[in-house]
Design a protein around this motif. Sequence first.
Motif, PDB file in Angstrom:
ATOM      1  N   ASP A 133      11.012  -0.444  12.227  1.00  0.00           N
ATOM      2  CA  ASP A 133      11.637  -0.947  13.445  1.00  0.00           C
ATOM      3  C   ASP A 133      10.536  -1.034  14.498  1.00  0.00           C
ATOM      4  OD1 ASP A 133      11.157   1.625  14.305  1.00  0.00           O
ATOM      5  OD2 ASP A 133      13.252   2.252  14.236  1.00  0.00           O
ATOM      6  N   ALA A 134      10.887  -1.032  15.771  1.00  0.00           N
ATOM      7  CA  ALA A 134       9.883  -1.242  16.817  1.00  0.00           C
ATOM      8  C   ALA A 134       8.875  -0.097  16.905  1.00  0.00           C
ATOM      9  CB  ALA A 134      10.574  -1.420  18.164  1.00  0.00           C
ATOM     10  N   GLN A 135       9.247   1.096  16.433  1.00  0.00           N
ATOM     11  CA  GLN A 135       8.383   2.245  16.622  1.00  0.00           C
ATOM     12  C   GLN A 135       7.981   2.960  15.333  1.00  0.00           C
ATOM     13  OE1 GLN A 135      10.812   4.554  19.312  1.00  0.00           O
ATOM     14  NE2 GLN A 135       9.738   3.729  21.092  1.00  0.00           N
ATOM     15  N   HIS A 136       8.725   2.785  14.287  1.00  0.00           N
ATOM     16  CA  HIS A 136       8.501   3.597  13.101  1.00  0.00           C
ATOM     17  C   HIS A 136       8.465   2.749  11.839  1.00  0.00           C
ATOM     18  CE1 HIS A 136       9.192   7.220  15.470  1.00  0.00           C
ATOM     19  NE2 HIS A 136      10.283   6.655  15.941  1.00  0.00           N
ATOM     20  N   ARG A 137       7.840   3.307  10.812  1.00  0.00           N
ATOM     21  CA  ARG A 137       7.887   2.713   9.489  1.00  0.00           C
ATOM     22  C   ARG A 137       8.633   3.683   8.585  1.00  0.00           C
ATOM     23  NH1 ARG A 137       5.613  -1.478   7.560  1.00  0.00           N
ATOM     24  NH2 ARG A 137       4.309  -1.626   9.397  1.00  0.00           N
ATOM     25  N   TRP A 138       9.560   3.147   7.807  1.00  0.00           N
ATOM     26  CA  TRP A 138      10.401   3.975   6.959  1.00  0.00           C
ATOM     27  C   TRP A 138      10.176   3.625   5.495  1.00  0.00           C
ATOM     28  CZ3 TRP A 138      13.220   7.416   9.795  1.00  0.00           C
ATOM     29  CH2 TRP A 138      13.395   7.129  11.147  1.00  0.00           C
ATOM     30  N   VAL A 139      10.380   4.605   4.632  1.00  0.00           N
ATOM     31  CA  VAL A 139      10.297   4.386   3.199  1.00  0.00           C
ATOM     32  C   VAL A 139      11.593   4.866   2.571  1.00  0.00           C
ATOM     33  CG1 VAL A 139       9.096   4.988   1.059  1.00  0.00           C
ATOM     34  CG2 VAL A 139       7.799   4.678   3.164  1.00  0.00           C
TER      35      VAL A 139
ATOM     36  N   ALA B 230       0.827  -1.206   0.000  1.00  0.00           N
ATOM     37  CA  ALA B 230       0.000   0.000   0.000  1.00  0.00           C
ATOM     38  C   ALA B 230       0.862   1.257   0.000  1.00  0.00           C
ATOM     39  CB  ALA B 230      -0.943  -0.008   1.201  1.00  0.00           C
ATOM     40  N   VAL B 231       1.917   1.263   0.800  1.00  0.00           N
ATOM     41  CA  VAL B 231       2.811   2.418   0.869  1.00  0.00           C
ATOM     42  C   VAL B 231       3.494   2.633  -0.482  1.00  0.00           C
ATOM     43  CG1 VAL B 231       4.956   3.285   1.886  1.00  0.00           C
ATOM     44  CG2 VAL B 231       3.187   2.292   3.355  1.00  0.00           C
ATOM     45  N   LYS B 232       3.980   1.555  -1.078  1.00  0.00           N
ATOM     46  CA  LYS B 232       4.673   1.666  -2.360  1.00  0.00           C
ATOM     47  C   LYS B 232       3.733   2.152  -3.466  1.00  0.00           C
ATOM     48  CE  LYS B 232       7.107  -2.244  -3.038  1.00  0.00           C
ATOM     49  NZ  LYS B 232       8.555  -2.130  -3.346  1.00  0.00           N
TER      50      LYS B 232
ATOM     51  N   TYR C 178       3.455  10.452   4.948  1.00  0.00           N
ATOM     52  CA  TYR C 178       2.648   9.243   4.827  1.00  0.00           C
ATOM     53  C   TYR C 178       1.666   9.171   5.990  1.00  0.00           C
ATOM     54  CZ  TYR C 178       5.991   7.677   1.348  1.00  0.00           C
ATOM     55  OH  TYR C 178       6.775   7.592   0.220  1.00  0.00           O
ATOM     56  N   THR C 179       0.420   8.841   5.666  1.00  0.00           N
ATOM     57  CA  THR C 179      -0.606   8.610   6.681  1.00  0.00           C
ATOM     58  C   THR C 179      -1.186   7.226   6.444  1.00  0.00           C
ATOM     59  OG1 THR C 179      -1.143  10.966   6.721  1.00  0.00           O
ATOM     60  CG2 THR C 179      -2.737   9.453   7.706  1.00  0.00           C
ATOM     61  N   LEU C 180      -1.181   6.391   7.467  1.00  0.00           N
ATOM     62  CA  LEU C 180      -1.708   5.034   7.361  1.00  0.00           C
ATOM     63  C   LEU C 180      -2.922   4.891   8.268  1.00  0.00           C
ATOM     64  CD1 LEU C 180      -1.192   2.156   6.140  1.00  0.00           C
ATOM     65  CD2 LEU C 180      -0.005   1.639   8.292  1.00  0.00           C
ATOM     66  N   PHE C 181      -4.069   4.502   7.674  1.00  0.00           N
ATOM     67  CA  PHE C 181      -5.283   4.246   8.436  1.00  0.00           C
ATOM     68  C   PHE C 181      -5.494   2.740   8.522  1.00  0.00           C
ATOM     69  CE2 PHE C 181      -5.953   8.232   6.136  1.00  0.00           C
ATOM     70  CZ  PHE C 181      -6.351   9.097   7.142  1.00  0.00           C
ATOM     71  N   GLN C 182      -5.962   2.276   9.662  1.00  0.00           N
ATOM     72  CA  GLN C 182      -6.427   0.897   9.791  1.00  0.00           C
ATOM     73  C   GLN C 182      -7.936   0.939   9.955  1.00  0.00           C
ATOM     74  OE1 GLN C 182      -4.212  -1.961  12.151  1.00  0.00           O
ATOM     75  NE2 GLN C 182      -2.659  -0.413  12.563  1.00  0.00           N
TER      76      GLN C 182
ATOM     77  N   MET D  80       3.236   1.488 -12.134  1.00  0.00           N
ATOM     78  CA  MET D  80       3.901   0.260 -11.710  1.00  0.00           C
ATOM     79  C   MET D  80       5.099   0.006 -12.617  1.00  0.00           C
ATOM     80  SD  MET D  80       1.871  -0.772  -9.239  1.00  0.00           S
ATOM     81  CE  MET D  80       1.850  -2.535  -8.974  1.00  0.00           C
ATOM     82  N   GLY D  81       6.175  -0.472 -12.060  1.00  0.00           N
ATOM     83  CA  GLY D  81       7.365  -0.721 -12.853  1.00  0.00           C
ATOM     84  C   GLY D  81       8.611  -0.704 -11.991  1.00  0.00           C
ATOM     85  N   PRO D  82       9.772  -0.398 -12.570  1.00  0.00           N
ATOM     86  CA  PRO D  82      11.037  -0.451 -11.822  1.00  0.00           C
ATOM     87  C   PRO D  82      11.040   0.403 -10.566  1.00  0.00           C
ATOM     88  CG  PRO D  82      11.459  -0.285 -14.173  1.00  0.00           C
ATOM     89  CD  PRO D  82       9.985  -0.096 -13.994  1.00  0.00           C
ATOM     90  N   VAL D  83      10.448   1.602 -10.631  1.00  0.00           N
ATOM     91  CA  VAL D  83      10.445   2.469  -9.449  1.00  0.00           C
ATOM     92  C   VAL D  83       9.687   1.801  -8.312  1.00  0.00           C
ATOM     93  CG1 VAL D  83       9.616   4.662  -8.512  1.00  0.00           C
ATOM     94  CG2 VAL D  83      10.742   4.605 -10.734  1.00  0.00           C
ATOM     95  N   PHE D  84       8.569   1.137  -8.633  1.00  0.00           N
ATOM     96  CA  PHE D  84       7.778   0.441  -7.614  1.00  0.00           C
ATOM     97  C   PHE D  84       8.630  -0.609  -6.912  1.00  0.00           C
ATOM     98  CE2 PHE D  84       4.872  -2.732  -5.996  1.00  0.00           C
ATOM     99  CZ  PHE D  84       3.783  -2.007  -5.553  1.00  0.00           C
ATOM    100  N   ARG D  85       9.358  -1.387  -7.692  1.00  0.00           N
ATOM    101  CA  ARG D  85      10.181  -2.451  -7.113  1.00  0.00           C
ATOM    102  C   ARG D  85      11.291  -1.885  -6.236  1.00  0.00           C
ATOM    103  NH1 ARG D  85      11.893  -4.429 -11.545  1.00  0.00           N
ATOM    104  NH2 ARG D  85      13.899  -3.389 -11.549  1.00  0.00           N
ATOM    105  N   GLU D  86      11.847  -0.749  -6.626  1.00  0.00           N
ATOM    106  CA  GLU D  86      13.015  -0.211  -5.931  1.00  0.00           C
ATOM    107  C   GLU D  86      12.664   0.560  -4.662  1.00  0.00           C
ATOM    108  OE1 GLU D  86      14.992   2.016  -8.942  1.00  0.00           O
ATOM    109  OE2 GLU D  86      15.233   0.263 -10.235  1.00  0.00           O
ATOM    110  N   ILE D  87      11.396   0.870  -4.459  1.00  0.00           N
ATOM    111  CA  ILE D  87      10.990   1.500  -3.198  1.00  0.00           C
ATOM    112  C   ILE D  87      10.995   0.431  -2.116  1.00  0.00           C
ATOM    113  CG2 ILE D  87       9.112   2.627  -1.946  1.00  0.00           C
ATOM    114  CD1 ILE D  87       8.214   3.775  -4.657  1.00  0.00           C
ATOM    115  N   ARG D  88      11.706   0.686  -1.052  1.00  0.00           N
ATOM    116  CA  ARG D  88      11.802  -0.277   0.044  1.00  0.00           C
ATOM    117  C   ARG D  88      11.083   0.283   1.255  1.00  0.00           C
ATOM    118  NH1 ARG D  88      17.089  -1.837   3.595  1.00  0.00           N
ATOM    119  NH2 ARG D  88      16.173  -3.533   4.795  1.00  0.00           N
ATOM    120  N   CYS D  89      10.175  -0.483   1.809  1.00  0.00           N
ATOM    121  CA  CYS D  89       9.410  -0.072   2.980  1.00  0.00           C
ATOM    122  C   CYS D  89       9.694  -1.054   4.109  1.00  0.00           C
ATOM    123  CB  CYS D  89       7.923  -0.063   2.640  1.00  0.00           C
ATOM    124  SG  CYS D  89       6.846   0.361   4.011  1.00  0.00           S
ATOM    125  N   TRP D  90      10.115  -0.557   5.256  1.00  0.00           N
ATOM    126  CA  TRP D  90      10.375  -1.449   6.393  1.00  0.00           C
ATOM    127  C   TRP D  90      10.123  -0.685   7.683  1.00  0.00           C
ATOM    128  CZ3 TRP D  90      14.097   1.468   4.223  1.00  0.00           C
ATOM    129  CH2 TRP D  90      15.035   2.071   5.047  1.00  0.00           C
TER     130      TRP D  90
END
Length: 229
Positions: free
Chosen positions: A188-194, A163-165, A209-213, A176-186
């Motif tokens: 740690d215990a407190q944060h999400r990074w792009v 979703a982030v990508k 970035y805003t993430l809703f659940q 969609m394409g190479p840029v999509f693949r090369e974006i890395r989303c991960w």
Amino acid sequence: MNRLHAPASVEPAVIGFSAKVGLAGLARRLHGQAPDYLAPPELAFWQAVPSAKRRLEYAGGRLAAKLAVHALRRWQGQAPRPLAELPVLPLPGGEPRVRLPDGSEYALSLSHAAGLACAASFLPAWRLGIDLISQGRAPPHDEAWCHSTESRYSVSDRAISWAVKEATVKTLGKGMGPVFREIRCWRDAQHRWVSLPTQLMDLRKRFRYTLFQSSPYFICIASVQMETI
């Protein structure tokens, strides 16, 4: 309805609104009839769609988009207009846009998942990308689409990553394409990074970035000022 704000690094301001529409409820409301909120060009497109499922998704996406535009116009102090007078039509590149006779213009981003449609409407000085995905969905993670590190993620984290990508590439207008693949989303215990591709890394701190659940979905909205991309 969610109000979207500019990042803290710029003068605080409302830049848009998001809205979501449940497709099951919409189907009951329509009873198989043509939506009365579609403008003539939208209605012509809706009538030409052969699949009932796709027609419902189109109707839901257009309703979410019009509700978001309506909310943004209301915030601007504009006079209300019937939803049928807010036509959501594609630009030559395919990007949805509402353009009114008085010169008002509203950019849009739309997304669908099983049973839900959502949209974000925003001022053209910004770019937003919205993506909706089921929390339990396991997106494809082959080398054509994903960073090599993502294969070990949990199903939930893989869904968020996707979703982030996708929200990011919609914001960039890259598709969609190479840029999509090369974006890395991960995370740690407190944060999400792009992490954007090398050629776009100078934009990393300019994104918000805003993430809703909204069970059983994740909704991600990415935003960046037009002048920075």
